[in-house]
Motif scaffolding. Structure first.
Motif, PDB file in Angstrom:
ATOM      1  N   SER A  76     -36.174 -35.472 -14.551  1.00 51.23           N
ATOM      2  CA  SER A  76     -37.485 -35.736 -13.960  1.00 51.23           C
ATOM      3  C   SER A  76     -37.300 -36.701 -12.792  1.00 51.23           C
ATOM      4  CB  SER A  76     -38.428 -36.345 -14.987  1.00 51.23           C
ATOM      5  OG  SER A  76     -39.624 -36.791 -14.375  1.00 51.23           O
ATOM      6  N   TRP A  82     -39.180 -31.752 -11.332  1.00 53.63           N
ATOM      7  CA  TRP A  82     -38.042 -31.863 -12.238  1.00 53.63           C
ATOM      8  C   TRP A  82     -37.114 -30.690 -12.002  1.00 53.63           C
ATOM      9  CZ3 TRP A  82     -36.906 -28.719 -16.559  1.00 53.63           C
ATOM     10  CH2 TRP A  82     -37.890 -27.813 -16.942  1.00 53.63           C
ATOM     11  N   THR A 106     -44.880 -30.894 -10.827  1.00 53.56           N
ATOM     12  CA  THR A 106     -45.848 -31.248 -11.871  1.00 53.56           C
ATOM     13  C   THR A 106     -46.963 -32.099 -11.267  1.00 53.56           C
ATOM     14  OG1 THR A 106     -44.493 -33.162 -12.497  1.00 53.56           O
ATOM     15  CG2 THR A 106     -44.163 -31.122 -13.736  1.00 53.56           C
ATOM     16  N   THR A 109     -45.839 -37.473 -12.788  1.00 47.65           N
ATOM     17  CA  THR A 109     -44.424 -37.647 -13.105  1.00 47.65           C
ATOM     18  C   THR A 109     -44.170 -37.542 -14.603  1.00 47.65           C
ATOM     19  OG1 THR A 109     -44.213 -39.137 -11.209  1.00 47.65           O
ATOM     20  CG2 THR A 109     -42.439 -39.185 -12.845  1.00 47.65           C
ATOM     21  N   ILE A 110     -43.176 -36.754 -14.979  1.00 47.08           N
ATOM     22  CA  ILE A 110     -42.768 -36.653 -16.385  1.00 47.08           C
ATOM     23  C   ILE A 110     -41.932 -37.879 -16.736  1.00 47.08           C
ATOM     24  CG2 ILE A 110     -41.467 -35.298 -18.070  1.00 47.08           C
ATOM     25  CD1 ILE A 110     -44.037 -33.967 -17.126  1.00 47.08           C
ATOM     26  N   GLY A 124     -42.206 -32.376 -22.411  1.00 50.58           N
ATOM     27  CA  GLY A 124     -42.240 -33.482 -21.470  1.00 50.58           C
ATOM     28  C   GLY A 124     -43.619 -34.100 -21.439  1.00 50.58           C
ATOM     29  N   ASP A 126     -46.357 -36.792 -19.446  1.00 48.20           N
ATOM     30  CA  ASP A 126     -46.673 -37.636 -18.306  1.00 48.20           C
ATOM     31  C   ASP A 126     -47.495 -38.805 -18.834  1.00 48.20           C
ATOM     32  OD1 ASP A 126     -49.243 -36.618 -18.671  1.00 48.20           O
ATOM     33  OD2 ASP A 126     -49.145 -35.274 -16.949  1.00 48.20           O
TER      34      ASP A 126
END
Length: 382
Positions: A76, A82, A106, A109-110, A124, A126
């Motif tokens: 990520s 990612w 995405t 952010t993961i 994943g 966030d």
């Protein structure tokens, strides 16, 4: 941006745009440098001073996860994308890698990841939602699929070995156990913490360990949400790393403390919860800040640290002595030198601020409502 994780065959460290695979003995096996995106072609240079184009924000590693069975690394990045890399072992134990598919964008952010290899997916999270990615499907691009959410910030993620349950914890003291793949079915909640739950880990016998800012480490029955044991820590906990001890039914926990240079140590017994106990904490030099910690299967503790003044990163290694029930420094371990060689002069400009995780208390409600009234009136007058 930094992370450190220990797997059965590798130690993986990532700082900024560089990811390094080390052997369990500390030898360098492979490095990956995140390729930065080129500036957009339609950038209007004329709008910039002196006609210079705006440089894109560097894409640095936020976190990563490695799947040993598929030999896939998911990363990520800070630019809300990612990436996946396919790894292959060469003669002599060295590794090589190649990008797998295109970058996935995405919405946010993961920040945490877990592979679910039996189902061929990656989870994943966030800020407040958990997604499923078909990360091991090499024939298609793994677009995210929303599976569950929280009303507050998700801080930790765990998956049961049989992949029946996803466990998530948040800033509002909750630990939620969701069935998988029907994640709308909530198996139970593990309730009892009074501050954020920064770390969770599922261990044998369907037990769950959690640590919190309320200065406690707790053991739960993950299928019933029943608290089995509570240990009182000296300080608030940020997260922890755990490994099974060689004999018996105990799990050694190294808890990263809110005190920046301290790790608290506990032995948690999952068959006899009442036998769980705290050991003396490990305190390192006050000039260092512990950024992350990892515990290997041989109970070797790796600490990713930063020098307060220079901001340079350093690696510390400790061996656990069962007789003394304490960690002993291992300054001559090859990992220390090899890490230094790989990340020489690398600095961390900003350390994560964990103070924002604590609940804010208001002693005088009259003053609070008065401030709120003034603020609302000022907005109306604009």
């Amino acid at each position: 941006m930094y992370d450190l994780k220990i797997y059965s065959s590798y130690i993986v460290a990532a700082i900024k745009d560089k990811i390094v695979f080390f052997s369990t003995d500390g030898a360098v096996l492979h490095t990956i440098t995140v390729e930065q995106k080129a500036p957009a072609k339609d950038t209007d240079a004329a709008n910039e001073p002196n006609g210079n184009q705006t440089q894109p924000t560097p894409a640095n590693v936020v976190t990563f996860e490695y799947c040993p069975t598929a030999k896939v690394l998911a990363v990520s990045l800070s630019d809300k994308t990612w990436r996946r890399y396919q790894l292959r072992e060469e003669d002599g134990g060295k590794l090589c890698s190649a990008p797998l598919g295109e970058d996935i964008t995405t919405a946010r952010t993961i920040v945490s990841m877990k592979f679910v290899p039996k189902h061929g997916v990656l989870f994943g999270t966030d800020k407040s939602d958990c997604f499923e990615f078909g990360a091991l499907d090499k024939t298609s691009e793994p677009q995210p699929k929303w599976i569950l959410g929280h009303m507050s910030q998700i801080l930790a993620l765990a998956v049961s070995d049989d992949e029946r349950f996803i466990v998530t914890s948040d800033r509002d003291e909750k630990i939620k156990v969701s069935a998988y793949p029907d994640c709308h079915n909530i198996e139970c909640f593990c309730l009892g913490h009074t501050e954020y739950v920064g770390g969770i880990e599922i261990i044998p016998s369907e037990k769950l360990i959690s640590v919190s800012g309320d200065r406690t480490l707790r053991l739960w029955d993950v299928t019933e949400g029943k608290e089995l044991c509570k240990l009182s820590l000296k300080e608030p906990a940020l997260d922890f790393t755990v490994q099974k001890v060689a004999e018996g039914s105990g799990m050694l926990c190294a808890v990263r403390s809110y005190v920046q240079n301290m790790v608290e140590v506990a032995l948690v017994s999952y068959d006899k919860p009442g036998a769980s106990e705290l050991y003396d904490p490990l305190t390192i030099d006050e000039s260092l800040i512990i950024l992350n910690a990892g515990l290997s299967g041989s109970l070797r503790l790796m600490l990713l640290t930063m020098e307060k003044e220079s901001k340079r990163v350093r690696m510390l290694v400790y061996e656990f002595c069962a007789e003394k029930r304490a960690f002993k420094a291992c300054d001559d371990h090859p990992f220390v030198k090899n890490f230094e060689d790989q990340f020489k002069d690398v600095t961390i400009e900003q350390v994560r601020d964990y103070s924002t995780l604590f609940k804010h208390t208001i002693d005088n409600l009259t003053e609070y409502f008065e401030r709120k009234k003034i603020k609302m009136e000022s907005k109306k007058s604009k």
